[in-house]
Design an enzyme around this catalytic site. Structure first.
Site, mmCIF file in Angstrom:
data_model
loop_
_atom_site.group_PDB
_atom_site.id
_atom_site.type_symbol
_atom_site.label_atom_id
_atom_site.label_comp_id
_atom_site.label_asym_id
_atom_site.label_seq_id
_atom_site.Cartn_x
_atom_site.Cartn_y
_atom_site.Cartn_z
ATOM 1 N N LYS A 196 0.453 3.746 2.794
ATOM 2 C CA LYS A 196 1.765 4.383 2.657
ATOM 3 C C LYS A 196 1.671 5.886 2.966
ATOM 4 O O LYS A 196 0.582 6.403 3.166
ATOM 5 C CB LYS A 196 2.324 4.136 1.259
ATOM 6 C CG LYS A 196 2.330 2.644 0.850
ATOM 7 C CD LYS A 196 3.493 1.868 1.435
ATOM 8 C CE LYS A 196 3.338 0.358 1.403
ATOM 9 N NZ LYS A 196 3.416 -0.275 0.101
HETATM 10 C C1 LIG Z 1 3.561 -1.540 -0.817
HETATM 11 C C2 LIG Z 1 4.851 -2.094 -1.226
HETATM 12 C C3 LIG Z 1 5.167 -2.425 -2.552
HETATM 13 C C4 LIG Z 1 4.159 -2.479 -3.664
HETATM 14 O O1 LIG Z 1 3.383 -1.395 -3.816
HETATM 15 P P1 LIG Z 1 1.914 -1.491 -4.455
HETATM 16 O O2 LIG Z 1 1.629 -0.057 -4.760
HETATM 17 O O3 LIG Z 1 1.012 -2.056 -3.397
HETATM 18 O O4 LIG Z 1 1.972 -2.328 -5.660
HETATM 19 C C5 LIG Z 1 6.464 -2.813 -2.848
HETATM 20 N N1 LIG Z 1 7.391 -2.924 -1.898
HETATM 21 C C6 LIG Z 1 7.120 -2.671 -0.601
HETATM 22 C C7 LIG Z 1 8.213 -2.814 0.400
HETATM 23 C C8 LIG Z 1 5.841 -2.274 -0.221
HETATM 24 O O5 LIG Z 1 5.554 -2.058 1.057
#
Ligand SMILES: *Cc1c(COP(=O)(O)O)cnc(C)c1O
Length: 385
Positions: A196
């Protein structure tokens, strides 16, 4: 020209300053929740333009705390998109709620608010309780329209902004509305997973402008326990605390918030680089009829760069042989075996499935070099010609 190293679809960018920040936190008095948490929360809230921010252990925990704080329970029906990471839907199930899906807009792969309206109108008012749109790939959902729909049908609104920190949509007044600014959504969530925009390893954030929800989130993040003298029902002494609701341990440790603070300071740089790379891809693919990128917009945050091609598997394997590790986002949630057991059929959302058959996320991350991107483009060019 072949690259000696693999090129992933996304990856973190760690600098010397990041390492320094974590080292300092390790040498401080706080490993778990210390002063860095509040600092990260304040800076993050300011970054997205929200009143409150609550740091949590990951994006999934952030979603879970949202559905808990909004009181999702057995019998509650919540709508989300099939083209998302499973967590956007799972958070409804964690609280005993029922997941419903609305199909996507094929141009953007975002949830189609017209399809949401049709679904809402197919049932009496009060049948559905909430809506969780996702800023898929970093393209912000028009939350002003989503809010209107939510108000008309009495729904709460949670924005899954895991892909879109720094992104914005333009509202009906021509104003840029930043993802997570709390103007339209009751709550917004972010993730700090390594692919991210901001990486803390594991980590997440919830933003809101609603004080009532903010206070619930603080309680729920730490076992439902408070030590705040203003909130205690009684006081036995300095040691005294109360568990007032059933909460969890979803805290983000100081060492990781230190990394988050350091990364946040470079967030705009990273975002600018993502947009620059996207513009170059757009220009390159404008000349390749066989390659169709998703629609774009000025506020796109480009977590992912998605193209659609007829022979997706062929392209995936071709790129893989050349050390380019593309990925598919996403296998539609309702086609997962677990969701099939809940009663969904693979053919329920034809636009999501048609999108899934052709989509491929190609490398998109700030440290992708010009040479690497050129190699990706020329490889795709070779495949399609
Ligand atoms: C990455 C992600 C999540 C969850 O995040 P984590 O930190 O991996 O638990 C939720 N929604 C979307 C759309 C994501 O890409």
């Amino acid at each position: 020209m072949y690259f000696p190293h693999p090129i992933p679809y996304g990856r973190q960018h760690i600098t010397e300053a990041d390492v320094q920040a974590v080292t300092e936190a390790l040498q401080s008095d706080f490993l778990t929740q210390g002063p860095k948490v509040a600092e990260f929360e304040n800076r993050f809230a300011a970054y997205v333009g929200a009143t409150y921010a609550v740091a949590v252990s990951n994006g999934t925990a952030a979603l879970h705390l949202c559905t808990l704080a909004l009181g999702v329970q057995s019998g509650h029906r919540v709508i989300t998109t099939p083209i998302t990471f499973a967590a956007s839907a799972n958070c409804i199930l964690y609280c005993g709620g029922e997941v419903h899906f609305a199909d996507i807009d094929p141009a953007t792969a975002l949830i189609d608010l017209k399809a949401v309206r049709r679904l809402l109108e197919s049932q009496p008012k009060g049948y559905f309780h909430g809506l969780i749109p996702v800023d898929f790939a970093g393209l912000p959902v028009n939350l002003e329209e989503a809010r209107k729909l939510a108000d008309e049908f009495g729904l709460w609104l949670v924005e899954d902004a895991a892909h879109s920190p720094g992104g914005f949509f333009v509202d009906s007044q021509g104003i840029e509305q930043w993802c997570g600014n709390g103007k339209f959504a009751d709550l917004s969530i972010f993730s700090f997973h390594p692919v991210k925009h901001i990486a803390t390893g594991e980590g997440g954030m919830i933003t809101t402008n609603r004080q009532d929800l903010y206070e619930k989130l603080l309680l729920l993040r730490t076992h439902g326990i408070t030590k705040d003298p203003a909130k205690l029902l009684k006081s036995d002494g300095g040691w005294y605390y109360e568990m007032q609701t059933l909460g969890y341990n979803y805290r983000l440790p100081d060492m990781l918030t230190a990394l988050g603070i350091s990364q946040l300071q470079r967030a705009n740089e990273g975002l600018a680089r993502r947009r620059f790379l996207a513009a170059r891809y757009n220009a390159a693919f404008a000349n390749m009829a066989a390659v169709r990128p998703l629609a774009t917009a000025p506020g796109h945050a480009y977590h992912l760069y998605v193209i659609q091609v007829e022979d997706r598997k062929g392209l995936y394997d071709f790129l893989r042989d050349r050390q380019i590790f593309a990925q598919v986002h996403y296998i539609p949630v309702h086609t997962m075996p677990y969701y099939q057991e809940l009663g969904w059929n693979p053919s329920d959302f034809p636009r999501a499935e048609a999108y899934y058959a052709r989509c491929l996320s190609i490398p998109m991350f700030p440290s992708l070099t010009d040479e690497e991107q050129q190699y990706v483009i020329s490889s795709i060019q070779q495949f399609v010609k």
